[in-house]
Design a protein around this motif. Structure first.
Motif, PDB file in Angstrom:
ATOM      1  N   SER A  54       0.775  -1.239  -0.128  1.00  0.00           N
ATOM      2  CA  SER A  54       0.050  -0.169   0.112  1.00  0.00           C
ATOM      3  C   SER A  54       0.966   1.243  -0.072  1.00  0.00           C
ATOM      4  CB  SER A  54      -0.950   0.029   1.402  1.00  0.00           C
ATOM      5  OG  SER A  54       0.000   0.568   2.469  1.00  0.00           O
ATOM      6  N   GLY A  55       0.158   2.342  -0.393  1.00  0.00           N
ATOM      7  CA  GLY A  55       0.820   3.604  -0.293  1.00  0.00           C
ATOM      8  C   GLY A  55       1.233   3.889   1.297  1.00  0.00           C
ATOM      9  N   THR A  56       0.475   3.708   2.214  1.00  0.00           N
ATOM     10  CA  THR A  56       0.719   3.914   3.585  1.00  0.00           C
ATOM     11  C   THR A  56       1.976   3.134   3.881  1.00  0.00           C
ATOM     12  OG1 THR A  56      -1.522   4.178   3.915  1.00  0.00           O
ATOM     13  CG2 THR A  56      -0.139   3.808   5.743  1.00  0.00           C
ATOM     14  N   LEU A  59       5.037   4.769   2.881  1.00  0.00           N
ATOM     15  CA  LEU A  59       5.298   5.815   3.731  1.00  0.00           C
ATOM     16  C   LEU A  59       5.907   5.454   5.234  1.00  0.00           C
ATOM     17  CD1 LEU A  59       1.949   7.970   3.579  1.00  0.00           C
ATOM     18  CD2 LEU A  59       4.217   8.815   3.152  1.00  0.00           C
ATOM     19  N   PHE A  81      -5.403  13.257   3.002  1.00  0.00           N
ATOM     20  CA  PHE A  81      -5.740  12.031   3.308  1.00  0.00           C
ATOM     21  C   PHE A  81      -5.098  11.441   4.703  1.00  0.00           C
ATOM     22  CE2 PHE A  81      -5.216   7.283   2.600  1.00  0.00           C
ATOM     23  CZ  PHE A  81      -6.589   7.013   2.772  1.00  0.00           C
ATOM     24  N   ALA A  83      -3.511   9.061   5.821  1.00  0.00           N
ATOM     25  CA  ALA A  83      -2.091   7.956   5.767  1.00  0.00           C
ATOM     26  C   ALA A  83      -1.052   8.794   6.418  1.00  0.00           C
ATOM     27  CB  ALA A  83      -2.046   7.585   4.427  1.00  0.00           C
ATOM     28  N   PRO A  84      -0.465   9.969   5.722  1.00  0.00           N
ATOM     29  CA  PRO A  84       0.764  10.681   6.276  1.00  0.00           C
ATOM     30  C   PRO A  84       1.035  10.670   7.775  1.00  0.00           C
ATOM     31  CG  PRO A  84       0.170  11.626   4.272  1.00  0.00           C
ATOM     32  CD  PRO A  84      -0.955  10.661   4.576  1.00  0.00           C
ATOM     33  N   ILE A 126       2.831  16.669  -0.515  1.00  0.00           N
ATOM     34  CA  ILE A 126       1.565  15.931  -1.253  1.00  0.00           C
ATOM     35  C   ILE A 126       1.143  16.620  -2.146  1.00  0.00           C
ATOM     36  CG2 ILE A 126      -0.534  15.080  -0.753  1.00  0.00           C
ATOM     37  CD1 ILE A 126      -0.160  14.669   2.379  1.00  0.00           C
ATOM     38  N   ASP A 152       5.027  12.912  -1.365  1.00  0.00           N
ATOM     39  CA  ASP A 152       3.918  11.828  -1.407  1.00  0.00           C
ATOM     40  C   ASP A 152       3.166  12.030  -2.934  1.00  0.00           C
ATOM     41  OD1 ASP A 152       1.429  10.744  -1.256  1.00  0.00           O
ATOM     42  OD2 ASP A 152       1.210  10.884   0.898  1.00  0.00           O
ATOM     43  N   CYS A 154       1.108   9.917  -4.175  1.00  0.00           N
ATOM     44  CA  CYS A 154       0.274   8.944  -4.079  1.00  0.00           C
ATOM     45  C   CYS A 154      -0.964   9.357  -5.263  1.00  0.00           C
ATOM     46  CB  CYS A 154      -0.317   8.735  -2.811  1.00  0.00           C
ATOM     47  SG  CYS A 154       0.914   7.755  -1.775  1.00  0.00           S
ATOM     48  N   GLU A 155      -1.346  10.639  -5.025  1.00  0.00           N
ATOM     49  CA  GLU A 155      -2.393  11.230  -6.057  1.00  0.00           C
ATOM     50  C   GLU A 155      -2.031  11.773  -7.245  1.00  0.00           C
ATOM     51  OE1 GLU A 155      -4.679  13.946  -3.406  1.00  0.00           O
ATOM     52  OE2 GLU A 155      -4.558  12.338  -1.734  1.00  0.00           O
ATOM     53  N   ALA A 176       0.638   5.293  -4.567  1.00  0.00           N
ATOM     54  CA  ALA A 176      -0.174   4.524  -4.294  1.00  0.00           C
ATOM     55  C   ALA A 176      -1.111   4.009  -5.072  1.00  0.00           C
ATOM     56  CB  ALA A 176      -1.233   4.940  -3.201  1.00  0.00           C
ATOM     57  N   LYS A 181      -6.961   5.327  -8.146  1.00  0.00           N
ATOM     58  CA  LYS A 181      -5.745   5.999  -8.575  1.00  0.00           C
ATOM     59  C   LYS A 181      -5.888   5.985  -9.911  1.00  0.00           C
ATOM     60  CE  LYS A 181      -4.289   7.140  -4.434  1.00  0.00           C
ATOM     61  NZ  LYS A 181      -5.300   6.605  -3.699  1.00  0.00           N
ATOM     62  N   GLY A 188      -1.781  -1.286  -3.264  1.00  0.00           N
ATOM     63  CA  GLY A 188      -0.315  -1.553  -3.723  1.00  0.00           C
ATOM     64  C   GLY A 188       0.385  -0.235  -3.676  1.00  0.00           C
TER      65      GLY A 188
END
Ligand SMILES: Cc1ncc(COP(=O)(O)O)c(C=O)c1O
Length: 376
Positions: A54-56, A59, A81, A83-84, A126, A152, A154-155, A176, A181, A188
């Motif tokens: 995962s993206g998390t 991180l 989001f 997660a961070p 981010i 980050d 992820c997006e 992520a 996404k 993942g």
């Protein structure tokens, strides 16, 4: 939902790529893993990719590699989001939230500069909703003040700034691949770096801390179980092959929304471009114009949902979350974050969204706004 908020784009070639793996005995740690990692790192412009579940997780590995003393300050946006923040708290670090710009919904180098203290050890930069940050300026700040730049992206897979990809600027960067996404592996994420020692340690940490140089049962350090299967990697690789087309289609969807929403005075549309780069649209988020606020936004959301159209309130401010209730240095004032968070409305957005569907969404939105107008 008749029109969902997000939807993965899965082609026959993607299905075939996953099936090919299933016809082999190699479901984990096979050839797809390095192929996906190398292709992604090459696309972004970093030397190494370490795929995780995962993206998390990416991180979390990033913070483990940075190995910051407990209580170190980490700068991040509150409009983000969770997660961070989760990882910062789990690693016993201290979140320092900075406000965002009303138009870009991103933190600014000025706000980051104002938040730097002698305890600042890292920033999580981010690219919110895929709109790239001024990474050259953040890179310069990190170098000048000697803190780590954790990017980050992820997006923002495929976004560009100053002729470089989002994800190429960080000492450590993360991606992520959840199904909402630009590309997906189901679940993942990936850690990216150009530091070979970090890449090697991250590979150990994702697999229980096992050192390939040691005997299988000899354990050098405590790690995680963050592996990504061959099926996930095969899907990611197949999707990555068409990332440029995906980014372009998403830009086209944003442009259709922009045209169709142009005549509605209560809707503030996101800018379709950035001055020195390229957006990779993660979602399409409008803001309601003053004096409309949270109550109206929530009623619009409910009305769209009742018609089978998913709409969301992306994001709620992190610094107001109950999980931070015990933090002595909070609450702080982040006026733009609070105003924006009350007024944002995420509309259905994915690469295969048709013009007819967009018309349906924008018609429903303008009818609901017309009703609101009549009531006030
Ligand atoms: C900015 C940001 N960081 C991290 C993550 C975490 O990714 P994952 O859900 O794969 O753990 C996300 C997920 O959407 C995200 O938007």
């Amino acid at each position: 939902m008749r029109i969902p908020l997000a939807q993965p784009e899965i082609t026959d070639a993607d299905r075939e790529a996953v099936l090919r793996v299933l016809r082999t005995p190699h479901l984990s740690f096979g050839p797809m893993l390095p192929e996906f990692e190398n292709a992604t790192a090459a696309y972004i412009g970093q030397s190494f990719g370490v795929a995780v579940n995962s993206g998390t997780s990416a991180l979390q590995l990033a913070f483990r590699l940075l190995d910051l003393p407990p209580g170190s300050e980490v700068i991040l946006p509150s409009f983000a989001f969770v997660a961070p923040l989760n990882v910062i708290l789990q690693e016993k670090l201290r979140p320092v939230f900075v406000d965002i710009d009303t138009a870009t919904l991103n933190i600014t180098p000025e706000a980051v500069a104002a938040a730097i203290t002698p305890k600042t050890r890292a920033i999580v930069a981010i690219h919110t909703f895929g709109r790239p940050l001024a990474m050259d300026r953040l890179r310069a700040l990190a170098d000048q003040h000697q803190f780590a730049l954790l990017e980050d992206a992820c997006e923002a897979l495929g976004a560009e700034i100053a002729e470089r990809k989002a994800g190429s600027w960080g000492d450590l960067s993360v991606l992520a691949f959840y199904p909402n996404k630009q590309i997906t592996t189901g679940e993942g994420g990936m850690l990216l770096t150009s530091n070979p020692d970090w890449a090697e340690r991250a590979r150990r940490l994702r697999n229980q801390g096992r050192d390939p140089a040691l005997d299988w049962c000899q354990q050098a350090e405590a790690g995680f179980s963050y592996r990504l299967s061959e099926m996930n990697c095969a899907l990611g690789l197949a999707q990555l092959r068409r990332i440029e087309a995906i980014v372009q289609r998403r830009q086209a969807v944003a442009e259709v929304y922009d045209r169709k929403l142009a005549g509605i005075p209560e809707i503030l549309r996101p800018a379709l471009g950035v001055p020195r780069g390229r957006i990779s649209w993660f979602c399409y988020v409008v803001q309601l114009a003053h004096p409309l606020g949270q109550a109206e936004r929530d009623s619009l959301c409910a009305r769209l949902l009742a018609q089978g159209i998913a709409a969301g309130r992306y994001f709620a401010p992190l610094h107001r979350q109950p999980l931070l209730a015990g933090e002595k240095h909070l609450p702080i004032e982040l006026p733009v974050t609070e105003q924006v968070a009350a007024r944002v409305l995420a509309l259905p957005f994915f690469s295969q969204l048709t013009e007819t569907q967009i018309q349906e969404v924008t018609d429903a939105l303008s009818e609901a706004l017309a009703d609101l107008r009549r009531k006030t």
